[in-house]
Design an enzyme around this catalytic site. Structure first.
Site, mmCIF file in Angstrom:
data_model
loop_
_atom_site.group_PDB
_atom_site.id
_atom_site.type_symbol
_atom_site.label_atom_id
_atom_site.label_comp_id
_atom_site.label_asym_id
_atom_site.label_seq_id
_atom_site.Cartn_x
_atom_site.Cartn_y
_atom_site.Cartn_z
ATOM 1 N N LYS A 165 53.335 117.612 -43.428
ATOM 2 C CA LYS A 165 53.055 116.202 -43.142
ATOM 3 C C LYS A 165 53.809 115.855 -41.874
ATOM 4 O O LYS A 165 55.031 116.000 -41.830
ATOM 5 C CB LYS A 165 53.574 115.337 -44.283
ATOM 6 C CG LYS A 165 52.749 115.460 -45.545
ATOM 7 C CD LYS A 165 51.691 114.390 -45.566
ATOM 8 C CE LYS A 165 50.995 114.335 -46.925
ATOM 9 N NZ LYS A 165 49.825 113.451 -46.864
ATOM 10 N N LYS A 273 39.139 114.525 -52.265
ATOM 11 C CA LYS A 273 40.024 114.155 -53.366
ATOM 12 C C LYS A 273 39.160 113.403 -54.367
ATOM 13 O O LYS A 273 38.787 112.253 -54.120
ATOM 14 C CB LYS A 273 41.136 113.247 -52.851
ATOM 15 C CG LYS A 273 42.053 113.928 -51.854
ATOM 16 C CD LYS A 273 42.982 112.924 -51.225
ATOM 17 C CE LYS A 273 43.984 113.638 -50.352
ATOM 18 N NZ LYS A 273 44.575 112.767 -49.350
HETATM 19 MG MG LIG Z 1 45.698 113.904 -45.725
#
Ligand SMILES: [Mg+2]
Length: 356
Positions: A165, A273
């Site tokens: 990230k 997702k």
């Molecule tokens: Mg992402």
């Protein structure tokens, strides 16, 4: 338990169990720090199939899911859809299209009921414990030292694909970190993916993609924030580094709009997702629309408990079959101190169902 005669009662019954999960380590995301997360478990029973229960998880993400309504409103809406299901015995996909987290929970509960209560929801070799799914390790945002230490931990654990990230420390420091990783580990030793969570401006993005591309990265997620289709399309057409859309897909729930997005932006990859991107049916639709246009995809979890994680893993095994090439982003289930027991286990860089 004695079985009531099904004519005396509604055939289907859904109990909604609110569940607050507590993170072992507060999870830093682009949207702030999460310490707890609110989920809802749906317990579905059928009077004609006594003793069998299907459990699904509705796990909206605050400020991110298109159906993350205020709590009371969310619960009322969820109860409404459950009542509808109890009466009709089928999912109203049209009515639920814009409520992906609720849809995913209900689809999961029904799939488990149809699988006679088994966690092997779709009759796959993963579900039977015969095959593992390759997953990526996730290194959360942090300082340079923290991130490098976490990466080494992942490598030691056996991961060969790691996602970083980025966007928490400044870009030059992040580049330093990636350069340092690459001087230590080659492309063959470790596949690196980065996730910018929309952190670059449209003006600076191309320069940053060029800087990142020097280090043999697999892909970058969402370099600029969503809803800038033209700018994103330009980046995707010219990028030296494959781009994967993530947040961009949130709220794009209708088939025609999905096609419009894919054909306008032409990304290299999309990331799915199920809790955010259309539940089981909506995710499958995204994958096939992308495939038809030569766009790759992989599936990731989104901070669900083991109930949701299992369902996502089972779906992954179903849609990609024995041919899963890419590492998937299936969280470890080690995130919460009060997670639900489930026979999921990570060995090396694969997620397995442990045979009972
Ligand atoms: Mg992402």
């Amino acid at each position: 338990m004695p079985c009531l005669h099904f004519l005396d009662m509604k055939r289907y019954k859904i109990e909604i169990e609110p569940k607050t999960l507590h993170f072992i380590n507060p999870a830093g995301t682009s949207r702030g720090v999460y310490r707890t997360r609110q989920s809802y478990f749906l317990r579905l029973t059928d009077a004609q199939r006594c003793g069998i229960e299907g459990i699904g998880e509705c796990a909206p993400l605050l400020d991110l899911s298109c159906d993350a309504l205020p709590q009371v409103e969310y619960e009322e809406r969820l109860r409404h859809f459950c009542n509808e299901f109890e009466q009709k015995g089928m999912i109203d996909y049209v009515a639920m299209q814009d409520y992906p987290s609720m849809l995913f929970g209900l689809e999961t509960a029904l799939a488990q009921l149809d699988a006679q209560g088994s966690v092997d929801l779709f009759d796959t070799s993963f579900g039977k414990g015969n095959e593992g799914i390759t997953i990526n390790g996730l290194v959360w945002m942090g300082t340079f030292d923290e991130m490098f230490a976490r990466l080494e931990e992942k490598m030691k654990a056996g991961f060969r694909c790691v996602k970083l990230k980025i966007g928490a420390i400044d870009f030059e420091r992040e580049l330093d970190l990636i350069r340092h990783i690459r001087t230590t580990f080659s492309k063959e030793q470790i596949e690196l993916r980065v996730d910018a969570n929309g952190g670059f401006t449209a003006a600076e993005a191309m320069c940053r993609l060029e800087a990142l591309a020097k280090y043999d990265l697999h892909s970058i997620e969402q370099p600029i924030r969503q809803y800038q289709w033209e700018a994103m399309a330009r980046l995707c057409a010219n990028t030296p580094l494959p781009i994967a859309l993530d947040e961009e897909l949130i709220g794009v729930n209708h088939r025609e709009r999905k096609i419009e997005l894919l054909e306008t932006i032409c990304p290299q990859y999309i990331i799915l997702k199920p809790s955010l991107h259309g539940g089981i049916v909506g995710t499958q639709e995204w994958i096939s629309l992308a495939q038809e246009r030569g766009i790759g995809s992989w599936i990731t979890s989104a901070l669900e408990s083991n109930i949701g994680l299992n369902a996502i893993a089972q779906l992954t095994a179903k849609v990609y079959g024995n041919d899963i090439q890419m590492a998937q982003g299936l969280g470890t289930g080690l995130l919460f101190s009060d997670n639900v027991p489930m026979p999921l286990e990570i060995r090396g860089d694969k997620l397995w169902i442990v045979k009972q």
